[in-house]
Design a protein around this motif. Structure first.
Motif, PDB file in Angstrom:
ATOM      1  N   LYS A 292       0.825  -1.204   0.000  1.00  0.00           N
ATOM      2  CA  LYS A 292       0.000   0.000   0.000  1.00  0.00           C
ATOM      3  C   LYS A 292       0.865   1.262   0.000  1.00  0.00           C
ATOM      4  O   LYS A 292       1.934   1.308   0.616  1.00  0.00           O
ATOM      5  N   LYS A 293       0.363   2.247  -0.712  1.00  0.00           N
ATOM      6  CA  LYS A 293       1.033   3.546  -0.730  1.00  0.00           C
ATOM      7  C   LYS A 293       0.505   4.372   0.427  1.00  0.00           C
ATOM      8  O   LYS A 293      -0.707   4.543   0.595  1.00  0.00           O
ATOM      9  N   THR A 294       1.418   4.901   1.250  1.00  0.00           N
ATOM     10  CA  THR A 294       1.004   5.750   2.372  1.00  0.00           C
ATOM     11  C   THR A 294       1.775   7.060   2.328  1.00  0.00           C
ATOM     12  O   THR A 294       2.908   7.119   1.834  1.00  0.00           O
ATOM     13  N   GLY A 298       6.405   7.032   2.227  1.00  0.00           N
ATOM     14  CA  GLY A 298       7.006   7.340   0.940  1.00  0.00           C
ATOM     15  C   GLY A 298       7.154   6.093   0.091  1.00  0.00           C
ATOM     16  O   GLY A 298       6.593   5.038   0.369  1.00  0.00           O
ATOM     17  N   ALA A 299       7.965   6.206  -0.957  1.00  0.00           N
ATOM     18  CA  ALA A 299       8.138   5.086  -1.885  1.00  0.00           C
ATOM     19  C   ALA A 299       8.910   3.950  -1.214  1.00  0.00           C
ATOM     20  O   ALA A 299       9.893   4.196  -0.511  1.00  0.00           O
ATOM     21  N   PRO A 300       8.469   2.707  -1.434  1.00  0.00           N
ATOM     22  CA  PRO A 300       9.179   1.579  -0.822  1.00  0.00           C
ATOM     23  C   PRO A 300      10.526   1.344  -1.500  1.00  0.00           C
ATOM     24  O   PRO A 300      10.733   1.680  -2.659  1.00  0.00           O
TER      25      PRO A 300
END
Length: 405
Positions: A292-294, A298-300
């Motif tokens: 999931k984007k949170t 930030g970007a994984p």
């Protein structure tokens, strides 16, 4: 003597834009000495005229089931007995359904029921129609009855779609007819087990995302078809692609590089052709659930690890097959290819410049240079089907010279 001298070829033309190719097929067949007659359906006449077909065949074009000019009014029986081979090209989805269920209310369907000659179908339709379960079920029913099938090919279609469904080209249809009537003129790989990898691999990130590339698999599939035509026992290990399995080829579908390697190691091949565009890296820790984007995190960051080198692993076996690699490069093509040849201990490597969009990934054409430790052979730009035939001839020649026991 010409390959088809004196043979009677009956062509059935049904409704499809590919019908425009049939006058060229007729010319090629007549150049080989064949006599050609044509049955034109009502749908086929929307795309090519009886006058055109009569001009190139030199024979009257047949359109009606009940023909008062035919002997005893039974033209379908006369044509059925006359033919040494019946080919329907293009064979539309409607035609496949009618043949599968034995319809005999038009001339073409009746001739197909009445003839003892081999029946060859060259399907042509929209890619989505070709994939439809009803069409595939009809094809399975027909092939189970001994009907022969050539194609369809994959590529751009008249409707703008891209995928499997294009009718094979006239030169391919002619070669298939010759093979059915006379057998292959030469069997360079008779009894040889050839394993070919084709297409991309997919390396999962999570259950819905993956790392992959633009490989279409067209070159590998064309090589598999060409090898089978030369009598080889072909195993095609295919990454995720939307291509029809070539006739006479055993296909095994895989996803990841590890899947492809495991499958390749299980094959006792005489020749191994690594045409697949295998992902160099995979994700070290694949997520069990969709990432999931949170806003806060930030970007994984993805940790990548190196995939196994399939070609190198196959070539390093105690008793390795003859190994042929492919090098798709964007610069210094031959230098990188030669380095790959030596590092992986390959017999041959096929180098092509994928920076050229006319011959790169997803294109229908290719141009390559085949390198060995002491040889360099250039193959100019041409269709991947034609190139595959030349490459298989070159590979077979090398195999018999250096590897055949």
């Amino acid at each position: 003597m010409s390959a088809l001298a004196g043979q009677h070829i009956l062509l059935g033309i049904t409704g499809g834009i590919a019908a425009y190719k049939i006058p060229e097929l007729i010319r090629r067949l007549k150049d080989e000495g064949a006599q050609v007659r044509v049955i034109l359906t009502q749908g086929g006449s929307a795309f090519v005229t009886p006058m055109t077909l009569q001009a190139v065949s030199g024979e009257e074009v047949h359109t009606e089931l009940l023909d008062t000019r035919a002997e005893a009014g039974m033209g379908h029986i006369e044509l059925a007995k006359w033919a040494d081979l019946v080919m329907i090209a293009p064979a539309s989805a409607n035609t496949l359904a009618r043949l599968a269920h034995g319809f005999a209310d038009d001339l073409l369907g009746t001739v197909c029921l009445a003839t003892s000659a081999p029946l060859v179908l060259a399907p042509a339709m929209n890619q989505q129609m070709w994939k439809h379960p009803a069409v595939q079920a009809n094809m399975q029913l027909l092939t189970a009855r001994g009907v022969h099938v050539v194609g369809p090919e994959s590529g751009s279609q008249a409707c703008g779609d891209v995928g499997a469904g294009r009718m094979s080209e006239p030169y391919q249809l002619k070669a298939f007819i010759i093979e059915q009537l006379q057998g292959p003129s030469t069997q360079l790989l008779d009894g040889v087990h050839v394993t070919i990898t084709a297409g991309p691999t997919r390396e999962p990130i999570d259950p819905v995302r993956y790392i992959s590339n633009h490989s279409s698999g067209k070159m590998g599939f064309a090589l598999a078809h060409a090898a089978a035509q030369q009598g080889a026992n072909v195993t095609l290990i295919a990454g995720p692609v939307d291509l029809a399995t070539p006739p006479g080829v055993q296909r095994i579908d895989v996803e990841s590089a590890q899947d492809m390697l495991d499958t390749a190691l299980a094959q006792a091949a005489d020749i191994f052709i690594g045409c697949a565009a295998v992902a160099d890296y995979r994700v070290a820790d694949v997520a069990d659930h969709k990432m999931k984007k949170t806003a806060n995190t930030g970007a994984p960051t993805l940790k990548l690890i190196e995939n196994p080198d399939i070609l190198k692993t196959i070539a390093a076996q105690t008793k390795p097959p003859m190994c042929v690699g492919f090098a798709a490069e964007t610069r210094d093509v031959e230098a990188y290819a030669l380095d790959k040849l030596k590092r992986k201990k390959l017999a041959l490597i096929v180098a092509n410049d994928v920076s050229n969009t006319a011959i790169g990934f997803n294109s229908d054409d290719n141009a390559v240079v085949v390198l060995s430790e002491d040889d360099r052979v250039v193959f100019e730009q041409q269709s991947k089907q034609m190139l595959a035939q030349q490459l298989i001839h070159h590979i077979a020649t090398h195999y018999h010279k250096h590897f055949r026991k």
